[in-house]
Design a protein around this motif. Structure first.
Motif, PDB file in Angstrom:
ATOM      1  N   PRO A 181      -5.420   5.974  -8.665  1.00  0.00           N
ATOM      2  CA  PRO A 181      -4.521   6.667  -7.725  1.00  0.00           C
ATOM      3  C   PRO A 181      -3.204   5.936  -7.485  1.00  0.00           C
ATOM      4  O   PRO A 181      -2.204   6.572  -7.137  1.00  0.00           O
ATOM      5  N   THR A 182      -3.184   4.633  -7.687  1.00  0.00           N
ATOM      6  CA  THR A 182      -1.956   3.877  -7.435  1.00  0.00           C
ATOM      7  C   THR A 182      -0.967   3.946  -8.593  1.00  0.00           C
ATOM      8  O   THR A 182       0.223   3.675  -8.405  1.00  0.00           O
ATOM      9  N   GLU A 184     -10.454   1.066 -11.378  1.00  0.00           N
ATOM     10  CA  GLU A 184     -10.624   1.516  -9.997  1.00  0.00           C
ATOM     11  C   GLU A 184      -9.330   1.928  -9.287  1.00  0.00           C
ATOM     12  O   GLU A 184      -9.392   2.524  -8.218  1.00  0.00           O
ATOM     13  N   SER A 185      -8.187   1.624  -9.870  1.00  0.00           N
ATOM     14  CA  SER A 185      -6.933   1.797  -9.127  1.00  0.00           C
ATOM     15  C   SER A 185      -6.068   2.944  -9.634  1.00  0.00           C
ATOM     16  O   SER A 185      -4.856   2.962  -9.395  1.00  0.00           O
ATOM     17  N   LYS A 243       2.485   4.071  -2.633  1.00  0.00           N
ATOM     18  CA  LYS A 243       2.609   4.591  -3.989  1.00  0.00           C
ATOM     19  C   LYS A 243       4.010   5.165  -4.211  1.00  0.00           C
ATOM     20  O   LYS A 243       4.692   5.551  -3.268  1.00  0.00           O
ATOM     21  N   ASN A 248     -10.441   4.530  -6.694  1.00  0.00           N
ATOM     22  CA  ASN A 248     -11.612   5.328  -7.080  1.00  0.00           C
ATOM     23  C   ASN A 248     -12.730   4.352  -7.426  1.00  0.00           C
ATOM     24  O   ASN A 248     -12.842   3.902  -8.570  1.00  0.00           O
ATOM     25  N   LYS A 254      -6.983   0.452   1.747  1.00  0.00           N
ATOM     26  CA  LYS A 254      -7.066   1.894   1.963  1.00  0.00           C
ATOM     27  C   LYS A 254      -7.948   2.520   0.889  1.00  0.00           C
ATOM     28  O   LYS A 254      -7.692   2.362  -0.306  1.00  0.00           O
ATOM     29  N   LYS A 255      -8.957   3.242   1.337  1.00  0.00           N
ATOM     30  CA  LYS A 255      -9.932   3.812   0.416  1.00  0.00           C
ATOM     31  C   LYS A 255      -9.313   4.831  -0.522  1.00  0.00           C
ATOM     32  O   LYS A 255      -9.710   4.946  -1.691  1.00  0.00           O
ATOM     33  N   ASP A 256      -8.314   5.591  -0.031  1.00  0.00           N
ATOM     34  CA  ASP A 256      -7.731   6.648  -0.856  1.00  0.00           C
ATOM     35  C   ASP A 256      -6.872   6.105  -1.998  1.00  0.00           C
ATOM     36  O   ASP A 256      -6.451   6.864  -2.877  1.00  0.00           O
ATOM     37  N   LEU A 257      -6.620   4.803  -2.019  1.00  0.00           N
ATOM     38  CA  LEU A 257      -5.834   4.199  -3.093  1.00  0.00           C
ATOM     39  C   LEU A 257      -6.695   3.780  -4.280  1.00  0.00           C
ATOM     40  O   LEU A 257      -6.164   3.346  -5.304  1.00  0.00           O
ATOM     41  N   ASN A 274       0.803  -1.228   0.000  1.00  0.00           N
ATOM     42  CA  ASN A 274       0.000   0.000   0.000  1.00  0.00           C
ATOM     43  C   ASN A 274       0.837   1.280   0.000  1.00  0.00           C
ATOM     44  O   ASN A 274       0.501   2.258   0.662  1.00  0.00           O
TER      45      ASN A 274
END
Length: 271
Positions: free
Chosen positions: A202-203, A199-200, A129, A172, A167-170, A127
């Motif tokens: 942000p990563t 969905e990913s 980035k 969308n 982790k939700k912030d990782l 987790n």
């Protein structure tokens, strides 16, 4: 001795057989020629495509800071089957980087349900980035809950969308879309291989280029010197998934349903 009548009958039979064999041989020769021609034509087409997309590394490109990521989905509940494949992929990634520019970074990103001891032994981090250009290449694990596991509570009608350590912030995640995928496609085992892209973001938003692929592949040394012509280019592996008849039929169905039709076919699992 064979009589005259019998000799005549035998001669007629041989003559008829020859009449059948000669056209058959002609057909075989024509078909063989066509196959050879198609093979040669496909070979030169592949060379043209390679020249169009697989540009060689230039000194200027070599000195540039380029961030790349290899993305895969790994079904943690099938580790006994897929662990050898992920280890070979990991090894090929390590070998590829020996030929990579010192200014390039290529991370191996794995979306899976558990941070297993197998990944810990490989030195994968969880987790986290990429934050800058100078950080060394990493194997990165992001905990992802596959579609088939996103159960909907009968009491609250709320859907579970993350693993217990996720982790939700990782991610969308569009809840309505996720629920629809669960209801319609949860039995389709390969949906997660595509859904990680949706969905990913942000990563992998930090990277200049990404390669989405399957587990049962090897990263060759040629990849160490490769980037597409532009960061607005989408290249896909080719697969034999369709026919001209099906393609035309799907186009007609799309028009009947007032859907946009892109006419993109035979898209393989590697993007």
């Amino acid at each position: 001795m064979i009589g005259t009548d019998e000799s005549m009958i035998l001669y007629i039979r041989l003559f008829k057989t020859r009449k059948l064999i000669i056209p058959l041989l002609i057909i075989i020769i024509l078909l063989s020629s066509f196959v050879i021609f198609q093979s040669i034509n496909n070979y030169f087409d592949s060379i043209k495509q390679s020249n169009a997309y697989l540009q060689r590394q230039t000194p200027k490109l070599n000195s540039s800071f380029i961030q790349r990521a290899i993305l895969i989905f790994y079904p943690s509940n099938q580790e006994s089957h897929f662990l050898p494949e992920i280890r070979w992929l990991y090894r090929s990634w390590i070998e590829m980087m020996k030929y990579e520019s010192k200014n390039w970074r290529t991370d191996l990103i794995i979306y899976t349900g558990e941070y297993s001891s197998s990944f810990q032994q490989l030195g994968c981090i969880i987790n986290q980035k990429r934050l800058n250009n100078t950080e060394r290449p990493q194997c990165r694990i992001f905990l992802y809950l596959r579609i088939s596991k996103r159960e909907i509570s009968s009491l609250t009608q709320q859907q579970t969308i993350l693993t217990h350590n996720g982790k939700k912030d990782l991610f969308n995640i569009n809840i309505q879309r996720s629920i629809l995928l669960y209801k319609k496609l949860k039995i389709y085992d390969y949906i997660d291989s595509v859904n990680i892209i949706a969905e990913s973001y942000p990563t992998f938003e930090y990277y200049d280029f990404i390669l989405k692929t399957d587990i049962d592949v090897f990263i060759t040394s040629q990849f160490a010197k490769y980037v597409p012509l532009s960061n607005a280019t989408l290249l896909v592996g080719r697969g034999g998934y369709s026919t001209q008849f099906n393609t035309r039929r799907l186009g007609r169905i799309a028009r009947d349903m007032n859907w946009n039709y892109q006419n993109l076919t035979n898209i393989g699992s590697t993007w």
